[in-house]
Design an enzyme around this catalytic site. Sequence first.
Site, PDB file in Angstrom:
ATOM      1  N   ARG A 293      53.236  38.876  20.997  1.00  0.00           N
ATOM      2  CA  ARG A 293      53.920  40.039  20.418  1.00  0.00           C
ATOM      3  C   ARG A 293      53.417  40.347  19.019  1.00  0.00           C
ATOM      4  NH1 ARG A 293      58.618  39.245  18.146  1.00  0.00           N
ATOM      5  NH2 ARG A 293      59.482  37.840  19.710  1.00  0.00           N
TER       6      ARG A 293
ATOM      7  N   TYR B  45      56.468  68.197  14.783  1.00  0.00           N
ATOM      8  CA  TYR B  45      56.385  67.859  16.208  1.00  0.00           C
ATOM      9  C   TYR B  45      57.803  67.710  16.773  1.00  0.00           C
ATOM     10  CZ  TYR B  45      55.166  64.984  20.281  1.00  0.00           C
ATOM     11  OH  TYR B  45      55.025  64.470  21.539  1.00  0.00           O
TER      12      TYR B  45
ATOM     13  N   ASP C 249      51.803  63.167   9.525  1.00  0.00           N
ATOM     14  CA  ASP C 249      51.336  63.113  10.914  1.00  0.00           C
ATOM     15  C   ASP C 249      49.920  63.693  10.946  1.00  0.00           C
ATOM     16  OD1 ASP C 249      50.765  63.615  13.621  1.00  0.00           O
ATOM     17  OD2 ASP C 249      52.902  63.801  14.114  1.00  0.00           O
TER      18      ASP C 249
ATOM     19  N   LYS D 174      46.030  60.900  21.518  1.00  0.00           N
ATOM     20  CA  LYS D 174      45.259  62.146  21.467  1.00  0.00           C
ATOM     21  C   LYS D 174      43.781  61.837  21.201  1.00  0.00           C
ATOM     22  CE  LYS D 174      49.329  64.009  22.024  1.00  0.00           C
ATOM     23  NZ  LYS D 174      50.228  64.482  20.977  1.00  0.00           N
TER      24      LYS D 174
END
Length: 405
Positions: free
Chosen positions: A74, A127, A199, A224
Amino acid sequence: MPTSPHTELTDARIAADKKATSDPHVQTTLCHAGRNPEKHSGAVNVPVFHASTILFPTLEKLDGKASAPVRYGRRGTPTSQALEDTVSALERAEGTVLTPSGAMAITVTLLAHARPGAHFLIPDNAYGPCRHTCNEVLKPMGVTFTFYDPLIGAGIADLLRDETALIWIEAPGSQTFEMPDIRAIVDVARANGIRTALDNTWSGGYYLQPISMGVDYSIQAGTKYLCGHSDVMSGTIACGPGLHEGMKNYAARLGVCVGPDDAYMVLRGMRTLAVRMRQHQDAALQIATWLADRPEVLRVMHPGLATDPGHTLWRRDFSGSSGLFGFVIRPVDRARLARMMDGLRFFGMGASWGGFESLLIPTDPAKLRSATEWNPGGQTMRVQVGLEEPADLIADLEEGLARLA
Ligand SMILES: *Cc1c(COP(=O)(O)O)cnc(C)c1O
């Protein structure tokens, strides 16, 4: 294919950005960062490490595991660390935290600054899921928000409160592509000891380095451009000086981690980020310029176009533009819009963007706003220009627009 005038801008800006003549260009860094063939039997790429338990050979090593580079699945594996290092090199970050989606990169960054009574400033064109997280996750926990006009610039100082803990920036804004004055907003934030997060998904980190401009966190949907192939969900939080350790531990407390196959795929995508971005840029500018001349089109929202209201700010801060932009067509009913859209050969309809393939969707930005208006007098569209030959894409759009008649 003719190269766009911006290719020149990109080359000049990227050359000027090199700190010293001995520093490689970003394209070179993207090919070499995060690799370590000597450690992996000479393999060019860092292998996919599937691991939860990490074994320590002695009690002494187990006792000292807090300082081991890999201690539990993790907390990261050599695969995820190679991706972190490559994103950090691209974003000029002190370090990077990976998340399982771009949405989670946003949520973790917001949560890390949330306290009962804290106040966040969010751009009105943020967004959509960022706005929903604010309203539906953080508001019930006692965080308050002001959604601000993305063109506010230094005027953002008037919105500050004693409790303001974070200013969010998106450049350019989702769906409508307004270009904020990043420097003016960062100046106000720094003068008042307030953290900023930007962002940076639109630029892919290739055309904008927010951390070099004083932004504290540059976040991306790695889904993206970093991945670039429409097959992985991924998020990145690149952290400015002095901020990585805190964000890394915060995300670890939340249990945030990423799968090694996904990390491998995003890293593989990043090796070709520079060439893909240049192609996206040139093709999108050709198509945006073509659309701007069409009688069906009322306006094109693309900050790389000299006619765009955000062009001057974009030119000041960015070294190029990507493949995503918007345009507005004359008012049209749904049936006629369907005739145009349903017959497209190369433009797919669907969420996300940044892959090799082109996409086109109608959008409804007005319903995601509360502080500003969006009524451009027609149907807003968002296009992602992929890596196809631009002439084929233009022919497809030309036939599509003809079906509107
Ligand atoms: C897609 C997107 C995100 C969210 O990324 P996911 O990986 O889909 O969760 C965040 N910001 C912007 C600007 C995006 O376009």
